[in-house]
Structures are given as C-alpha cells and as structure tokens.
Scaffold this active site. Structure first.
Site, PDB file in Angstrom:
ATOM      1  N   HIS A   1      15.307  11.220  20.831  1.00  0.00           N
ATOM      2  CA  HIS A   1      14.583  10.812  22.035  1.00  0.00           C
ATOM      3  C   HIS A   1      13.906   9.468  21.831  1.00  0.00           C
ATOM      4  O   HIS A   1      13.703   9.021  20.688  1.00  0.00           O
ATOM      5  CB  HIS A   1      13.528  11.865  22.397  1.00  0.00           C
ATOM      6  CG  HIS A   1      12.519  12.111  21.303  1.00  0.00           C
ATOM      7  ND1 HIS A   1      11.164  12.212  21.553  1.00  0.00           N
ATOM      8  CD2 HIS A   1      12.638  12.275  19.966  1.00  0.00           C
ATOM      9  CE1 HIS A   1      10.507  12.443  20.416  1.00  0.00           C
ATOM     10  NE2 HIS A   1      11.393  12.486  19.437  1.00  0.00           N
TER      11      HIS A   1
ATOM     12  N   CYS B   1      11.837   7.425  27.675  1.00  0.00           N
ATOM     13  CA  CYS B   1      12.537   8.674  27.374  1.00  0.00           C
ATOM     14  C   CYS B   1      13.670   8.982  28.353  1.00  0.00           C
ATOM     15  O   CYS B   1      14.803   9.267  27.961  1.00  0.00           O
ATOM     16  CB  CYS B   1      11.560   9.840  27.274  1.00  0.00           C
ATOM     17  SG  CYS B   1      10.696  10.267  28.803  1.00  0.00           S
TER      18      CYS B   1
ATOM     19  N   HIS C   1       8.341  14.499  29.393  1.00  0.00           N
ATOM     20  CA  HIS C   1       9.136  13.899  28.316  1.00  0.00           C
ATOM     21  C   HIS C   1      10.482  14.614  28.212  1.00  0.00           C
ATOM     22  O   HIS C   1      10.580  15.818  28.473  1.00  0.00           O
ATOM     23  CB  HIS C   1       8.393  14.005  26.982  1.00  0.00           C
ATOM     24  CG  HIS C   1       9.060  13.267  25.857  1.00  0.00           C
ATOM     25  ND1 HIS C   1       9.301  11.914  25.900  1.00  0.00           N
ATOM     26  CD2 HIS C   1       9.569  13.706  24.661  1.00  0.00           C
ATOM     27  CE1 HIS C   1       9.900  11.547  24.778  1.00  0.00           C
ATOM     28  NE2 HIS C   1      10.081  12.605  24.018  1.00  0.00           N
TER      29      HIS C   1
END
Length: 206
Positions: free
Chosen positions: A176, A114, A164
């Site tokens: 993402h 990420c 994240h």
C-alpha cells in the site's frame, strides 16, 4: 611445455570436482569442457550433478502490463482469462513501485496516495477503479478476512471510516501507499495497528 604440465597438474583437481558432484543426489547437468594449451585437450559432454537450481528469468511486470494492454485494446482477452492469469502478475507489478513516495491526491506513476496506488495498479490490468477509498469499497464483491487471496483490496479505518486501502499480497501481507511511512511499502495485516482497524475486503478479480 610448462603450460602443458600445468594443465596436467590441474586435471586431478578437475576430476575430483566431478567425483564430488557425482556423489550428490541432485539434478544432472551436461557440459562441454575445453582446456586450451600448446595442444588442445577436449573433454566432451562431461556429466556431473549439482545442487544449484537454474532458473529461467520471469517476464517483467512492465512487459506483462504492455502485453495485457495490447490484447485489451484489440479485444483479444476474455475476463476469465484476465482473472486466471492476473493475480500473481498484479502483485508482481505492484511490487515494482516499492519505495515510491506517498503524496496525497497522487495517482502515479512517480508518487501515490493509497487509493491512487490501487487505481493505478488495477488500471494496468484493465480494471478502472475510482480514485477514492470510500468508492473503491463498493467495487467487486465482499470477501471474509479468512478467505483473502492475492489481489484483493483490503480496507482500514485509519483516519475515520474506510480511510485507507491496500492490495493483499498473500501470507498475511499487503502492499500500500502509506501516509505513515510516506512511501509505497509492505505491511503485515496482523500487526496490531492494522488488525484493530481492518474494515473489510473486496475481490475485484472474480
């Protein structure tokens, strides 16, 4: 002779085509038409109307990336200019990586985690982000959720605090590198999973 007759038979159909489009309240287009046969019949600058939109292809994100990198290397682009023209280009560039696999610790271009994904995308626009979600949340300036704009980094508590990160793409969506779907993908911020775990947002392009 038969070819000439055939062309003459086709003419009423062509004229009907012109009448049909002329009746439509849309944009006007001009074209030169040539019908070839034993004798050539030229219909010059035929005017008709169409509801079709003719678009000029946009510059690819890859081309934009090279252009920005070239100007940055020469010092020929200001921060203000970079910001004002970058949000849409940054999102367009990020979308080029849809479907690339998620690999923990990877930072592109063939695979990403990420924070590696956000780092790689922003790096193409002259911004060097750290490859760690917990550090990226300290970059830029804080943005309230109801004031998000394209390009903002958004953070989530998916596997512990601030674990994240993705890039807000507009209309409630973000792009993402997802460990869940194991690829770069687009998700909805209002989806219960992400809505409940939203941890904040940062504006990098001020």
């Amino acid at each position: 002779m038969n070819t000439l007759k055939s062309n003459l038979v086709k003419m009423p159909v062509f004229l009907l085509f012109i009448v049909f489009f002329t009746s439509m309240k849309t944009e006007m287009v001009k074209a030169d038409i040539v019908i070839k046969g034993p004798t050539q019949v030229f219909l010059r600058c035929v005017t008709f109307k169409t509801d079709k939109v003719i678009k000029v292809p946009e510059r690819s994100a890859q081309k934009k990336k090279k252009e920005v990198e070239k100007r940055l290397s020469r010092g020929g682009i200001s921060t203000k200019e970079l910001v004002e023209g970058s949000e849409m280009d940054l999102i367009s560039y990020a979308y080029d990586f849809i479907g690339k696999p998620y690999v923990w610790g990877a930072s592109g271009p063939k695979s990403f985690d990420c924070s590696g994904f956000t780092k790689y995308v922003y790096n193409a626009f002259g911004v060097d982000l750290p490859h760690y979600t917990g550090s990226q949340i300290g970059e830029g300036s804080s943005v309230p959720r109801d004031n998000l704009k394209q390009g903002d980094l958004i953070f989530f508590n998916t596997d512990g605090p601030v674990s994240h990160v993705g890039i807000y793409a507009g209309d409630g969506e973000f792009i993402h590198a997802s460990s869940g779907s194991r690829k770069v993908t687009v998700s909805n911020l209002d989806k219960s999973y992400y809505n409940e775990r939203f941890a904040g947002a940062r504006r990098i392009l001020n």
